[in-house]
Write a protein that holds these residues in place. Sequence first.
Motif, mmCIF file in Angstrom:
data_model
loop_
_atom_site.group_PDB
_atom_site.id
_atom_site.type_symbol
_atom_site.label_atom_id
_atom_site.label_comp_id
_atom_site.label_asym_id
_atom_site.label_seq_id
_atom_site.Cartn_x
_atom_site.Cartn_y
_atom_site.Cartn_z
ATOM 1 N N CYS A 335 32.537 46.329 23.112
ATOM 2 C CA CYS A 335 31.282 46.506 22.243
ATOM 3 C C CYS A 335 30.652 47.866 22.336
ATOM 4 O O CYS A 335 29.735 48.190 22.218
ATOM 5 C CB CYS A 335 30.145 45.430 22.624
ATOM 6 N N CYS A 475 23.802 39.230 23.049
ATOM 7 C CA CYS A 475 22.698 40.027 22.340
ATOM 8 C C CYS A 475 21.710 39.210 21.456
ATOM 9 O O CYS A 475 20.674 39.662 21.525
ATOM 10 C CB CYS A 475 23.613 40.969 21.240
ATOM 11 N N CYS A 517 27.819 36.694 27.338
ATOM 12 C CA CYS A 517 28.744 35.810 26.267
ATOM 13 C C CYS A 517 29.916 34.980 27.055
ATOM 14 O O CYS A 517 30.122 33.908 26.591
ATOM 15 C CB CYS A 517 29.522 36.718 25.259
HETATM 16 FE FE1 XCC Z 1 28.994 42.382 22.075
HETATM 17 FE FE2 XCC Z 1 28.439 40.681 24.693
HETATM 18 FE FE3 XCC Z 1 28.496 40.566 20.581
HETATM 19 FE FE4 XCC Z 1 26.894 41.475 22.030
HETATM 20 S S1 XCC Z 1 26.890 39.488 21.699
HETATM 21 S S2 XCC Z 1 27.851 42.654 20.401
HETATM 22 S S3 XCC Z 1 30.194 40.643 21.840
HETATM 23 S S4 XCC Z 1 27.739 42.387 23.801
HETATM 24 NI NI1 XCC Z 1 28.745 38.947 23.181
#
Ligand code: XCC
Length: 671
Positions: A335, A475, A517
């Motif tokens: 990310c 997120c 996550c």
């Molecule tokens: Fe990445 Fe986990 Fe999505 Fe956020 S929620 S943008 S995957 S950081 Ni996982």
Amino acid sequence: MAKRKRSYEEQSSDPAAQEMLIRADELGLTTAFSRADDMVPCNIGAAGMCCKICGMGPCRLTKDGQTGVCGATIDTIQARNLIRAIAAGAAAHSDHGRDMAFTLKAVANGEAEGYMIRDVAKLRNVASLYGIPIDKRSPSEIANDLADLYIAQFGQQKGSVAPIIRAPEKRKKLWEEQGVIPRGIDREVVEALHRTHIGDDQDPEHILHHAVRTSLSDGWGGSLIATDISDILFGTPAPIVGQANLGVLKDDMVNVVVHGHEPTLSEMIVAASQDPEIIEYAREAGAKGVNLSGICCTANEILMRQGIPAAGNFLHQELAILTGAVEAMVVDVQCIMQALVKLADNFHTQVITTSPKVKIKGAVHIQFDEHQALTVAKQILRTAIDNYKNRGKTHIPQVREDLVPGFSHEYLNYMLGGTYRASFRPLNDAIMSGRIRGVAAIVGCNNPRSTQDYLHTHVTQELLKQDVLVVETGCGAIASAKLGLLLGEAGLDQVGAGLRQVCETVGIPPVLHMGSCVDNSRILTVLTQMVEEGGLGDDIDQIPAVGLAPEWMSEKALSIGTYCMASGAYVIFGGSSPISGMPDRVADSDLVLRYISEGWEKLYGGKMEFIADVDEMIRRTLAHIDQKRADLGLPEYDPERFEVSGDGRMQELEQLPLAERRAALYGTPAD
Ligand code: XCC
Ligand code: SF4
């Protein structure tokens, strides 16, 4: 300046983000928000109707009956695209789990500088689940055996991955009948790639059967391993006060933002930032100290364990740099936008990559090694401090909110039942009586193609009004945090009366932050424990619960959705569907879409759907919860039944100014 395609309010519902987007325009700089506006997605690719897995293509299927050069049909192409995304997502989570397992092994053998086993009780609990002897053994001995067992799960060839034993009995039987129990984590990911090579598996349902197996190797494999070991090494989360949003950056301190996913490095940076030697070094540089904050899931990891503030979620990474106040953005894996480096060129910010797996041209690379973690962490902080003198004009939006994260399943269990009677009984009872209508897990990313945070927070707020208890990770959790939804007393008047009673009695916010996550594995554990507690059926698919990823964008989200579906949940994705097809142009182009919903529901009791309309998302969530209640023979949900609580203490507290109320409820909030 080019004409704006969307207003700031359409790009983000977060005032801090809006302020920084104005700043970006003033400086003539682009962000993911503006690039999303300028980049029209390819409509054929977006619908999953393009195949580029071999050199005879890419093949774009836009007419009825058309096939690729090899003869591949639209549903085969869509299934292949989907499983490849799921495999990549599962690989990312699981590789994270693997590195955690190696770290545990190194700690157990005294080879990892700066780390220790913080939660010996969890280590013993987890080890005994697998029959690892714990009596009269030191934590290191137990940890060494557990690390060996966990490391072995990745390369295992036959049998079933060990953590599967933690699923409900009935579910395991179902998986066995379906033949989807993962044999080894790496094996399932590799097989997904093999099967989708040109000229391999062509039957879409058969391909998607393996997609389920691959995703289970993530949820009940790599992710669960990552969560277990993070808790063992860094402590199992319990409620703690934190803050979120860009306002946590400080003008008079060296700001270091950690961004990415793995807690191994960020926890060590936390430790290093509190080292007197480092604080002194920062003072010598003219700053008051080092101010650490996080972005994305690394933020969640250190927020829920150490109370380190979150500067924001996925779409805040560029905005943090735009403040001009960040000396270093330290990234590990996942990310991380490549755009950071070019954007940072306009400021003094140094982007520091640290993982042997991730380099970005133009970034400084200081490679992290768990054997010398503290030394590397200090080196990174010194680099940031040295950069403080180069800071120019800053613009930090004064927007931040308090929150209370840290609701691990262990803590929930304890909190609901008390020390002597730890149990999920009160939660099950509350659902059975109808005080709580059902449970929603709202998880996943930000996506610049929708309004940042709006879908997360709108769905959350509407479900709370309907007495749905909400748990969040990733997120999505940071989106709610920024809006102040993760504080019990703020906005309990916006929560349905029955749910409010439960929150007041137990002393919890109506939205529970459960972590990063990979910690969606905690949600699987909670659901399993709810089943085991009794009264809500004998498998996860009978619980009145829904999973939502309203602003998803990453392949990891697709893997999470699939393993939650296979575990029995109804999973709703917002935004766009990567396999929508164009049924108005190509009649058969929605076969896969229908299969992952109706087809999977017949097999697993769970289903996966992509729903763009936010109100429809809410409507289907409630309809599903009510249907599951009816199937269980529970009383129909009645919003009038539990009138507004008269909890005396709460009314007293409500008379107090907000700051005092928070102090009374949560102890003194962090400044
Ligand atoms: Fe990445 Fe986990 Fe999505 Fe956020 S929620 S943008 S995957 S950081 Ni996982
Ligand atoms: Fe085209 Fe078939 Fe090659 Fe895909 S595998 S690019 S459909 S020829």
